[in-house]
Design an enzyme around this catalytic site. Structure first.
Site, PDB file in Angstrom:
ATOM      1  N   HIS A 128      36.592  41.134  42.639  1.00  0.00           N
ATOM      2  CA  HIS A 128      37.400  41.258  41.421  1.00  0.00           C
ATOM      3  C   HIS A 128      36.451  41.201  40.240  1.00  0.00           C
ATOM      4  O   HIS A 128      35.754  40.211  40.026  1.00  0.00           O
ATOM      5  CB  HIS A 128      38.438  40.142  41.321  1.00  0.00           C
ATOM      6  CG  HIS A 128      39.356  40.294  40.141  1.00  0.00           C
ATOM      7  ND1 HIS A 128      40.558  40.967  40.215  1.00  0.00           N
ATOM      8  CD2 HIS A 128      39.240  39.873  38.852  1.00  0.00           C
ATOM      9  CE1 HIS A 128      41.143  40.955  39.028  1.00  0.00           C
ATOM     10  NE2 HIS A 128      40.359  40.299  38.184  1.00  0.00           N
ATOM     11  N   CYS A 129      36.412  42.274  39.461  1.00  0.00           N
ATOM     12  CA  CYS A 129      35.464  42.383  38.346  1.00  0.00           C
ATOM     13  C   CYS A 129      36.142  41.979  37.041  1.00  0.00           C
ATOM     14  O   CYS A 129      37.108  42.628  36.619  1.00  0.00           O
ATOM     15  CB  CYS A 129      34.929  43.807  38.242  1.00  0.00           C
ATOM     16  SG  CYS A 129      33.810  44.047  36.838  1.00  0.00           S
ATOM     17  N   PRO A 130      35.663  40.941  36.364  1.00  0.00           N
ATOM     18  CA  PRO A 130      36.289  40.539  35.095  1.00  0.00           C
ATOM     19  C   PRO A 130      36.066  41.556  33.983  1.00  0.00           C
ATOM     20  O   PRO A 130      36.851  41.612  33.033  1.00  0.00           O
ATOM     21  CB  PRO A 130      35.598  39.208  34.775  1.00  0.00           C
ATOM     22  CG  PRO A 130      34.285  39.272  35.485  1.00  0.00           C
ATOM     23  CD  PRO A 130      34.543  40.053  36.735  1.00  0.00           C
ATOM     24  N   ASN A 133      38.750  43.811  34.479  1.00  0.00           N
ATOM     25  CA  ASN A 133      39.978  43.049  34.702  1.00  0.00           C
ATOM     26  C   ASN A 133      40.785  43.653  35.842  1.00  0.00           C
ATOM     27  O   ASN A 133      42.008  43.785  35.752  1.00  0.00           O
ATOM     28  CB  ASN A 133      40.823  42.975  33.426  1.00  0.00           C
ATOM     29  CG  ASN A 133      41.897  41.902  33.501  1.00  0.00           C
ATOM     30  OD1 ASN A 133      41.801  40.976  34.303  1.00  0.00           O
ATOM     31  ND2 ASN A 133      42.927  42.032  32.688  1.00  0.00           N
ATOM     32  N   ASN A 134      40.091  44.033  36.896  1.00  0.00           N
ATOM     33  CA  ASN A 134      40.731  44.622  38.067  1.00  0.00           C
ATOM     34  C   ASN A 134      39.771  44.490  39.238  1.00  0.00           C
ATOM     35  O   ASN A 134      38.604  44.144  39.058  1.00  0.00           O
ATOM     36  CB  ASN A 134      41.074  46.090  37.818  1.00  0.00           C
ATOM     37  CG  ASN A 134      42.266  46.552  38.645  1.00  0.00           C
ATOM     38  OD1 ASN A 134      42.608  45.947  39.658  1.00  0.00           O
ATOM     39  ND2 ASN A 134      42.911  47.623  38.211  1.00  0.00           N
TER      40      ASN A 134
END
Length: 413
Positions: A128-130, A133-134
């Site tokens: 999950h990549c901040p 945001n997905n």
């Protein structure tokens, strides 16, 4: 690449809420500052548009910005692809090889994992990549990787503009003396002088943008190489961890078996083509995958079930002896606990005296585990798990033997 042929589609306007997060705000802010300052420096002070080079340079800067933003929003809004709610394999007997997700009320398809942030099971989940945001997964892996490639390239171009602007404006002339060869860049200055002088504010802003560009080049460039390594091996970050645990499990129990990762096709080009296609749509449907010879669709999921069973064997039961509010860095639990709080986005869980916890891993002053609930195995009830201070619990004497598996079980595994 074919990613540019795909179309960003919004399932609903709720997707726009992904922009309201610190990750996209910072990422888009850096893109805006670097691209805007590069264009301003070029037009006003370094490479004017009335020259051929200046026009080409300006078009390239716009092109970098468009391609970076396209792949960024593609990765964010197209998303990784989610396992359909209630999904189960076509052959009912195959459910014995799969884990069940109580939140999605569906079986976890091969290579899928449940994301706490997205609250869905993600196809071929990598992480999950901040910043977007997905999750990065099956559908957006190509767009995400292209963004990681284009961002450093665009920043390198911008950094060159920043350096040359400051140099030419501060020294008015750039010469390289190699014997009798001299390259005169004084023509890059405006004649007459620009309308807006290159003052202290312009210098400070350009220097700040240069720092952002260089930092982005290094940080995002490293992420690009990591992702390319993953793609060429056809192995996500989570799957790499599963493979390592498989080797540890086999070594720990001294088993006469070898774990073979099923999705590495043995050719980097074949692995590459599963993610990058001319159509922009990755190969497959995200639920079934081509596997190497000697493996089948559930080779990895069976290993995951073995690791889950081993995790239960090694888990330790604790009783809560102190209340805990769930604070990230609780000062009232001691200075060492405060300063050694786990640097992770994984949640902390509230504890009340008398509750029981099943701990599966830990640090010196922190433990990670699940609350033992009476209805924890009822379908649809979410697990309550996370980090908590070690000093808030004590080991249950009756469960001390669960610290390691019995010898009989080791032989049977």
């Amino acid at each position: 690449m074919g990613t540019f042929c795909s179309v960003i589609k919004f399932e609903n306007l709720q997707e726009l809420k992904r922009l309201c997060h610190w990750g996209p705000i910072i990422a888009l802010g850096v893109i805006a500052i670097c691209s805007t300052m590069a264009m301003i420096d070029s037009v006003l002070w370094y490479w004017p548009l009335h020259t051929t080079g200046g026009s080409v340079n300006f078009i390239m800067l716009i092109n970098w910005t468009v391609m970076i933003l396209y792949n960024y929003f593609n990765a964010m809004f197209v998303g990784p692809g989610f396992v359909p709610l209630g999904w189960k394999p076509e052959i009912s007997q195959d459910t014995m090889y799969l884990q069940y997700c109580k939140v999605c009320q569906a079986y976890k398809a091969p290579r899928s994992h449940h994301c706490r942030k997205c609250n869905r099971c993600v196809m071929k989940m990598d992480h999950h990549c901040p910043w977007i945001n997905n999750c990065c997964g099956y559908q957006n892996h190509a767009s995400f990787t292209l963004f990681l490639l284009l961002a450093p390239l665009g920043c390198i171009h911008a950094a060159f503009i920043f350096v040359m602007t400051m140099y030419t404006q501060l020294y008015h002339r750039l010469s390289f003396g190699w014997n009798t060869v001299k390259i005169d860049m004084s023509a890059a200055r405006r004649d007459p002088l620009p309308i807006v002088p290159f003052g202290l504010a312009a210098f400070a802003t350009t220097l700040f943008a240069l720092g952002l560009a260089l930092g982005t080049t290094i940080a995002v460039g490293m992420l690009f190489f990591i992702q390319m390594k993953i793609i060429l091996r056809n192995k996500t970050s989570i799957e790499s961890w599963i493979e390592e645990k498989a080797k540890d499990r086999i070594q720990y129990y001294q088993l006469d078996e070898v774990f073979v990762f099923p999705y590495d096709m043995g050719s980097r080009w074949r692995n590459f083509k599963q993610v990058f296609t001319w159509s922009g749509v990755p190969e497959g449907d995200g639920l079934e995958w081509p596997v190497r010879e000697g493996c089948h669709q559930y080779s990895l999921t069976i290993e995951q079930l073995k690791q889950k069973a081993d995790k239960r064997v090694r888990s330790v039961r604790y009783k809560v002896i102190e209340d805990y509010s769930g604070a990230c860095c609780p000062l009232n639990k001691g200075i060492k606990t405060f300063f050694t709080s786990p640097c992770t986005e994984e949640p902390r869980i509230q504890l009340q005296k008398g509750e029981f916890i099943l701990a599966t891993r830990g640090l010196r002053y922190w433990l990670y585990g699940d609350k033992i609930l009476d209805d924890s195995f009822i379908e649809g009830v979410s697990r309550i798990r996370g980090w908590f201070p070690r000093k808030c619990v004590e080991k249950c004497p009756c469960d001390a033997e669960t610290d390691q598996a019995p010898e009989g079980e080791k032989k049977n595994r």
